[in-house]
Enzyme design. Structure first.
Site, PDB file in Angstrom:
ATOM      1  CE  LYS A   9      -3.712  -2.393   2.451  1.00  0.00           C
ATOM      2  NZ  LYS A   9      -4.531  -2.404   3.682  1.00  0.00           N
ATOM      3  CG  PHE A  57     -14.644   1.291   6.284  1.00  0.00           C
ATOM      4  CD1 PHE A  57     -13.856   0.827   5.249  1.00  0.00           C
ATOM      5  CD2 PHE A  57     -15.558   0.415   6.862  1.00  0.00           C
ATOM      6  CE1 PHE A  57     -13.966  -0.472   4.780  1.00  0.00           C
ATOM      7  CE2 PHE A  57     -15.683  -0.890   6.405  1.00  0.00           C
ATOM      8  CZ  PHE A  57     -14.883  -1.331   5.362  1.00  0.00           C
ATOM      9  NE  ARG A  85      -5.351 -13.199   4.762  1.00  0.00           N
ATOM     10  CZ  ARG A  85      -6.046 -12.081   4.878  1.00  0.00           C
ATOM     11  NH1 ARG A  85      -5.863 -11.095   4.017  1.00  0.00           N
ATOM     12  NH2 ARG A  85      -6.925 -11.929   5.841  1.00  0.00           N
ATOM     13  CB  THR A  91      -6.299  -6.679   9.563  1.00  0.00           C
ATOM     14  OG1 THR A  91      -6.503  -7.772   8.668  1.00  0.00           O
ATOM     15  CG2 THR A  91      -6.698  -5.388   8.880  1.00  0.00           C
ATOM     16  NE  ARG A 102      -1.670  -5.971   7.279  1.00  0.00           N
ATOM     17  CZ  ARG A 102      -2.461  -6.874   6.727  1.00  0.00           C
ATOM     18  NH1 ARG A 102      -2.748  -7.998   7.378  1.00  0.00           N
ATOM     19  NH2 ARG A 102      -2.990  -6.668   5.539  1.00  0.00           N
ATOM     20  CG  ASN A 112      -3.173  -2.746   7.081  1.00  0.00           C
ATOM     21  OD1 ASN A 112      -3.038  -2.429   5.905  1.00  0.00           O
ATOM     22  ND2 ASN A 112      -4.181  -3.470   7.524  1.00  0.00           N
ATOM     23  CG  HIS A 115      -4.923  -6.474  -0.090  1.00  0.00           C
ATOM     24  ND1 HIS A 115      -6.084  -6.747   0.591  1.00  0.00           N
ATOM     25  CD2 HIS A 115      -4.988  -7.180  -1.253  1.00  0.00           C
ATOM     26  CE1 HIS A 115      -6.825  -7.562  -0.141  1.00  0.00           C
ATOM     27  NE2 HIS A 115      -6.175  -7.843  -1.272  1.00  0.00           N
TER      28      HIS A 115
END
Length: 149
Positions: A9, A57, A85, A91, A102, A112, A115
């Protein structure tokens, strides 16, 4: 061989974490079979996050994800969806274990760093949104026979 979609991100790109994150996945034995760098078009964001379009959101999330460049890529390997993952961590970075991406780098739940698709079905859907079949490359790594045989 399984494939998954991953996106670093804007906060991860802007903090110079792309190389570190890619190294973690390659060191695990996963193969990068596609990649793109740039700012996402709003239409792509809407397709990618279509399940969130009506949520309160979403406008803020969309503004954030289009606020700067992202690095999108496809990884290939055995059990790659679940393993990526786990490597990413929870998350919410306050719940992410140290040693996860993370846990080590994320600053907030909204920013964070990364993705990844949450299932093989989601991976196929997300890969199809971001890449054409011609953009997915097949090749053999020199060490691949030792890792997967």
């Amino acid at each position: 061989m399984e494939r998954t979609f991953v996106m670093i991100k804007p906060d991860g790109v802007q903090r110079g974490l792309v190389g570190e994150i890619l190294s973690r996945f390659e060191n695990k034995g996963f193969k990068i079979v596609a990649g793109k760098f740039g700012v996402l078009a709003e239409s792509i964001v809407d397709k990618h996050y279509e399940e969130h379009l009506a949520k309160p959101f979403y406008p803020g999330m969309k503004a954030y994800i289009t606020s700067g460049p992202v690095f999108r890529f496809v990884l290939e390997g055995d059990n790659v969806v679940a393993t990526v993952r786990k490597m990413n961590g929870a998350t919410n970075p306050t719940e992410a274990n140290p040693g996860t991406i993370r846990g080590d780098y994320a600053l907030s739940i909204g920013k964070n760093v990364i993705h990844a698709a949450d299932s093989p079905e989601s991976a196929a859907r997300e890969i199809g949104i971001h890449f054409t079949p011609a953009e997915l490359v097949s090749y053999t790594k020199i060490d691949e026979s030792e890792l997967y045989e």
